[in-house]
Design a protein around this motif. Structure first.
Motif, mmCIF file in Angstrom:
data_model
loop_
_atom_site.group_PDB
_atom_site.id
_atom_site.type_symbol
_atom_site.label_atom_id
_atom_site.label_comp_id
_atom_site.label_asym_id
_atom_site.label_seq_id
_atom_site.Cartn_x
_atom_site.Cartn_y
_atom_site.Cartn_z
ATOM 1 N N ILE A 10 42.211 80.557 22.081
ATOM 2 C CA ILE A 10 42.905 80.455 20.797
ATOM 3 C C ILE A 10 41.938 79.994 19.710
ATOM 4 O O ILE A 10 41.910 80.560 18.605
ATOM 5 N N ALA A 11 41.126 79.000 20.016
ATOM 6 C CA ALA A 11 40.157 78.501 19.031
ATOM 7 C C ALA A 11 39.181 79.600 18.628
ATOM 8 O O ALA A 11 38.893 79.772 17.435
ATOM 9 N N ALA A 12 38.672 80.348 19.586
ATOM 10 C CA ALA A 12 37.709 81.410 19.271
ATOM 11 C C ALA A 12 38.353 82.518 18.456
ATOM 12 O O ALA A 12 37.741 83.044 17.504
ATOM 13 N N ILE A 13 39.561 82.892 18.801
ATOM 14 C CA ILE A 13 40.250 83.953 18.056
ATOM 15 C C ILE A 13 40.532 83.508 16.626
ATOM 16 O O ILE A 13 40.247 84.231 15.668
ATOM 17 N N LEU A 14 41.069 82.319 16.456
ATOM 18 C CA LEU A 14 41.366 81.824 15.106
ATOM 19 C C LEU A 14 40.098 81.607 14.289
ATOM 20 O O LEU A 14 40.086 81.836 13.076
ATOM 21 N N SER A 15 39.020 81.190 14.937
ATOM 22 C CA SER A 15 37.741 81.004 14.224
ATOM 23 C C SER A 15 37.185 82.332 13.738
ATOM 24 O O SER A 15 36.584 82.404 12.666
ATOM 25 N N SER A 16 37.389 83.381 14.516
ATOM 26 C CA SER A 16 36.835 84.691 14.176
ATOM 27 C C SER A 16 37.738 85.507 13.264
ATOM 28 O O SER A 16 37.274 86.451 12.632
ATOM 29 N N ASP A 17 39.005 85.177 13.215
ATOM 30 C CA ASP A 17 39.958 85.913 12.382
ATOM 31 C C ASP A 17 40.612 84.944 11.406
ATOM 32 O O ASP A 17 41.605 84.302 11.737
ATOM 33 N N PRO A 18 40.073 84.833 10.198
ATOM 34 C CA PRO A 18 40.601 83.847 9.247
ATOM 35 C C PRO A 18 42.050 84.099 8.838
ATOM 36 O O PRO A 18 42.714 83.189 8.345
ATOM 37 N N ALA A 19 42.563 85.308 9.080
ATOM 38 C CA ALA A 19 43.960 85.599 8.756
ATOM 39 C C ALA A 19 44.871 85.404 9.967
ATOM 40 O O ALA A 19 46.092 85.533 9.858
ATOM 41 N N GLY A 20 44.302 85.079 11.114
ATOM 42 C CA GLY A 20 45.076 84.969 12.347
ATOM 43 C C GLY A 20 45.983 83.754 12.370
ATOM 44 O O GLY A 20 45.638 82.683 11.868
ATOM 45 N N LEU A 44 41.796 71.542 19.249
ATOM 46 C CA LEU A 44 41.580 72.504 18.161
ATOM 47 C C LEU A 44 41.166 71.769 16.898
ATOM 48 O O LEU A 44 41.720 70.709 16.578
ATOM 49 N N ARG A 45 40.199 72.319 16.189
ATOM 50 C CA ARG A 45 39.814 71.734 14.897
ATOM 51 C C ARG A 45 41.023 71.769 13.955
ATOM 52 O O ARG A 45 41.857 72.671 14.039
ATOM 53 N N PRO A 46 41.140 70.801 13.060
ATOM 54 C CA PRO A 46 42.326 70.727 12.184
ATOM 55 C C PRO A 46 42.613 72.013 11.416
ATOM 56 O O PRO A 46 43.771 72.411 11.282
ATOM 57 N N GLU A 47 41.576 72.675 10.932
ATOM 58 C CA GLU A 47 41.809 73.909 10.161
ATOM 59 C C GLU A 47 42.332 75.042 11.042
ATOM 60 O O GLU A 47 42.969 75.971 10.550
ATOM 61 N N LEU A 48 42.074 74.976 12.336
ATOM 62 C CA LEU A 48 42.630 75.967 13.266
ATOM 63 C C LEU A 48 44.029 75.552 13.700
ATOM 64 O O LEU A 48 44.940 76.379 13.764
ATOM 65 N N LYS A 49 44.204 74.271 13.975
ATOM 66 C CA LYS A 49 45.499 73.750 14.426
ATOM 67 C C LYS A 49 46.597 74.044 13.409
ATOM 68 O O LYS A 49 47.746 74.327 13.778
ATOM 69 N N GLN A 50 46.258 74.037 12.132
ATOM 70 C CA GLN A 50 47.283 74.293 11.113
ATOM 71 C C GLN A 50 47.760 75.744 11.125
ATOM 72 O O GLN A 50 48.782 76.070 10.520
ATOM 73 N N ARG A 51 47.039 76.622 11.842
ATOM 74 C CA ARG A 51 47.459 78.024 11.955
ATOM 75 C C ARG A 51 48.144 78.309 13.294
ATOM 76 O O ARG A 51 48.324 79.450 13.682
ATOM 77 N N VAL A 52 48.541 77.249 13.970
ATOM 78 C CA VAL A 52 49.365 77.355 15.173
ATOM 79 C C VAL A 52 50.757 76.881 14.784
ATOM 80 O O VAL A 52 50.938 75.746 14.342
ATOM 81 N N VAL A 53 51.741 77.762 14.944
ATOM 82 C CA VAL A 53 53.086 77.494 14.465
ATOM 83 C C VAL A 53 54.071 77.569 15.636
ATOM 84 O O VAL A 53 54.058 78.543 16.396
ATOM 85 N N PHE A 54 54.894 76.559 15.762
ATOM 86 C CA PHE A 54 55.994 76.583 16.727
ATOM 87 C C PHE A 54 57.263 76.964 15.982
ATOM 88 O O PHE A 54 57.546 76.407 14.918
ATOM 89 N N VAL A 55 57.991 77.918 16.525
ATOM 90 C CA VAL A 55 59.266 78.323 15.937
ATOM 91 C C VAL A 55 60.396 77.905 16.866
ATOM 92 O O VAL A 55 60.196 77.754 18.072
ATOM 93 N N ARG A 56 61.554 77.722 16.301
ATOM 94 C CA ARG A 56 62.721 77.354 17.113
ATOM 95 C C ARG A 56 62.997 78.460 18.124
ATOM 96 O O ARG A 56 62.471 79.559 18.011
#
Length: 156
Positions: A10-20, A44-56
Motif C-alpha cells: 500500500i505504501a509503495a502504491i500510494l507513493s508512486s501514484d499521487p492520485a491513489g 505508513l507515512r502521514p501523507e500516505l495514511k491520509q489517503r487511506v479511507v475507511f467507509v461504513r
C-alpha cells in the motif's frame, strides 16, 4: 485479513501514484478497523495514511457502485477474495492478486483462469510485480478500459 506485509505494498502504491486512494470497509465485528488504523499510523507515512479511507458497511448496491468506481482492487493476503471477487469482476473492475501469498483457495486467480485470463498482469508473483501492475492499470486509462471490457466480455 490484511497481513502486515500488505502495508509495504500500500505504501509503495500510494507513493508512486499521487492520485491513489485506498478505500476499505469497516469491520463487521470487534475492533479490527481501529487495530488496522493504529497499525497504519505506525507503518505508513502521514501523507500516505491520509489517503487511506475507511467507509461504513455498505449495502450490496453501494458496494457494487464502489467497485465500479474503483480503478483496481487489491486482493488481500493470505485470505483473498471469494464472493466479493465475483461481485467486483461482475462490473469489470480488475483485481490485482499476489498469487504466491494467497494461501487459502486462490479463488480470484481461479476466476481469472476460468475467464481465460482476461488480465495477464493481474495475477502477480512478486511484490514488485503487484505494485507495478496496480499502478500500471490505475494510471493508464486506455489499458484499464481494455482490461475492463475484456473482463466484462468473459465474466459470464
Amino acid at each position: 485479513k490484511i497481513h502486515p506485509d500488505f502495508d509495504t505494498l500500500i505504501a509503495a502504491i500510494l507513493s508512486s501514484d499521487p492520485a491513489g486512494i485506498v478505500v476499505l470497509p469497516t469491520a463487521q465485528l470487534g475492533d479490527w478497523t481501529q487495530s488496522l488504523d493504529r497499525r497504519w499510523q505506525r507503518t505508513l507515512r502521514p501523507e500516505l495514511k491520509q489517503r487511506v479511507v475507511f467507509v461504513r458497511r455498505l449495502s450490496f448496491a453501494e458496494f457494487i457502485r464502489l467497485a465500479q468506481l474503483a480503478d483496481v482492487v487489491l486482493d488481500p493476503f493470505p485470505v483473498g477474495g471469494g464472493r466479493s471477487s465475483l461481485e467486483i469482476l461482475s462490473v469489470g473492475t480488475p483485481i490485482i492478486v499476489l498469487e504466491e501469498r494467497t494461501s487459502v483457495l486462490r479463488l480470484t486467480s481461479g476466476f481469472y483462469k476460468r475467464m481465460d485470463s482476461p488480465c495477464q498482469e493481474c495475477i502477480t508473483h512478486s511484490f514488485e510485480q503487484f505494485i507495478q501492475s496496480a499502478i500500471g492499470l490505475a494510471t493508464n486509462r486506455t489499458r484499464l478500459d481494455i482490461v475492463r471490457n475484456t473482463i466484462l466480455e468473459r465474466n459470464h
